[in-house]
Design an enzyme around this catalytic site. Sequence first.
Site, PDB file in Angstrom:
ATOM      1  N   ILE A 184     -43.461  32.347 -24.687  1.00 27.48           N
ATOM      2  CA  ILE A 184     -42.358  33.079 -24.065  1.00 27.48           C
ATOM      3  C   ILE A 184     -42.887  34.308 -23.323  1.00 27.48           C
ATOM      4  CG2 ILE A 184     -40.123  34.133 -24.445  1.00 27.48           C
ATOM      5  CD1 ILE A 184     -40.329  31.140 -25.260  1.00 27.48           C
ATOM      6  N   LEU A 261     -33.516  27.157 -15.365  1.00 29.42           N
ATOM      7  CA  LEU A 261     -34.837  26.698 -14.945  1.00 29.42           C
ATOM      8  C   LEU A 261     -34.866  26.356 -13.461  1.00 29.42           C
ATOM      9  CD1 LEU A 261     -35.947  24.467 -17.954  1.00 29.42           C
ATOM     10  CD2 LEU A 261     -36.666  26.799 -17.410  1.00 29.42           C
ATOM     11  N   ALA A 264     -35.563  29.535 -11.685  1.00 30.24           N
ATOM     12  CA  ALA A 264     -36.957  29.950 -11.836  1.00 30.24           C
ATOM     13  C   ALA A 264     -37.887  29.050 -11.032  1.00 30.24           C
ATOM     14  CB  ALA A 264     -37.342  29.940 -13.310  1.00 30.24           C
ATOM     15  N   GLN A 301     -69.374  23.259  10.074  1.00 32.08           N
ATOM     16  CA  GLN A 301     -68.303  22.276  10.092  1.00 32.08           C
ATOM     17  C   GLN A 301     -67.599  22.130   8.747  1.00 32.08           C
ATOM     18  OE1 GLN A 301     -69.743  18.553  11.620  1.00 32.08           O
ATOM     19  NE2 GLN A 301     -70.113  19.341  13.671  1.00 32.08           N
ATOM     20  N   GLU A 385     -42.128  25.895 -16.753  1.00 30.06           N
ATOM     21  CA  GLU A 385     -40.890  25.564 -16.028  1.00 30.06           C
ATOM     22  C   GLU A 385     -40.882  24.099 -15.589  1.00 30.06           C
ATOM     23  OE1 GLU A 385     -39.169  27.917 -16.573  1.00 30.06           O
ATOM     24  OE2 GLU A 385     -40.288  29.767 -16.355  1.00 30.06           O
TER      25      GLU A 385
END
Length: 406
Positions: A184, A261, A264, A301, A385
Site C-alpha cells: 500500500i 483503479l 489511477a 547507425q 494497478e
Amino acid sequence: MPYQTTSAEDFHRSAKKDQFEAPDYYLLDELLSEEHKLVRDSVRSWVKKELSPIIEDCAQKSQFPHHLIPGLAEIGAFGPTIPAEYGGAGLDYISYGLIMQEIERGDSGIRSAASVQGSLVMYPIYAYGSEEQKAHYLPKLASGEYMGCFGLTEPNHGSDPGSMITNIKDMGDHYLLNGSKMWISNAPFADIAIVWAKDEEGIIRGLILEKSMEGYSAPEIHNKWSLRASATGELVFNNVKVPKANLLPGVKGIKGPLGCLNQARYGIAWGALGAAMDCYDTALRYSKERMQFGRPIAGFQLQQKKLAEMLTEITKGQLLVWRLGVLKNENRASPAQISMAKRNSVETALNVAREARQMLGGMGITGEFPIMRHMMNLESVVTYEGTHDIHLLITGLDITGLSAFA
C-alpha cells in the site's frame, strides 16, 4: 501537519541542472489548449526546481521527501479533477494526465503518492461518499493537510481482489473491521485510508479509516529495489471499530474499487510516458556529448536506430493517451481502453529505459543519471494497478466477449 515532515535541508541538492526538453515529434502541443500548456509548464518548472535536485538522494537513501507535499498540493497534483468547491483544481482529464506525466518524468514514486491521493482516496470520497464526508475530507486532502492511502490488495489476493478476506461485521452502532492489506503506497504516513472489505453478506464495501483508530496499524515495507522514494506499507486491522458514518454509501460491490483503479490507471498511462521521455532525453543528450572513435556516438547507425525507435514509440503513446483524454473528458473512455493505454505506456517506458541505459554504458547504472532509477521504478509500475498480463486479458475479454479469468 499530521505526517512526519522531512526538512529540505536533510537532502543533498545536486549541482546539476535539470535540462529536460520534452519530445514532441508530431506537434501534439497544437492539440492542447492554452490552459493545458500552462498547467503542464507550471508542473514541469516545479519538478525541475524542487524534485529533480533531490530525487537521486531520496532514492539512494530510500526516503520519501515529505517536504514536497505542500508543493504538490500547490501545483494541483492532489485531485486535479475534483471541483473547486471541495478544494480541487476543477481541471479536465487531459490536464490531469499532463500533471502525472510531468511528475513521473521526475520520479514514479512521487507520482504514485499523488495518484493515490487523487485517484484512490479523493475520487472514491467524491464519487461514493456522503456530502458530509466530502465536505470534511476533500479540502484537507487537496491541501495536503491530510494524506491518504488505498487498501485493496491483500497478501493472498492481488489480481483477484474479489476474493478478499478482509471483512466487517455490523455491531449495531459501528462496524468491526478485521483483515490486512499489502503493498500500500503512502500507508506508513497516511492520515486516512480508503479500505475495501466484505460485509456479512459477502458484498464489498468501502470505508474511511483514520490512523488514530484503535487496532489499525501500518507497518512500513523495507528493502525495496523499486520505488525507493515512495513509502510502502501494510495495513493491519485488528478489531477496528469503524463508525457507521465512515461507510461510503454510494457504491456496493467490486465496481467500487475498480472505478477507483480506472482513475489511477488513466493517470499511469500518462505518467509512464513521462519516465520514457526522461530516459529518451537523457540518452539523446548524452549521445551528442559522448565521444568514441573520434566522434559523438549519436553519429553511429546503431545509436540512431535506438533513438529513432524510442521516439517512435513515445510518439505513438502520446497520441494514444491524448485521444484517451478526449474520450475521458466526454465520459466515453471504457475501462478496457484505459487498460490498453496503461499497458502500452508502461511497456514503452520499460523498453525505452532499457535501450537508454545501454546507450549510456556503465554511466547508465549510476545515480549521476536517472535511467536506472526509472528502470527499477517501472518494474513496480508494470505490476501495480493491474499487472501487464491482466490488462492484456481485459482487452481480450473486451474484443472477444469471452472471459479468461475463470
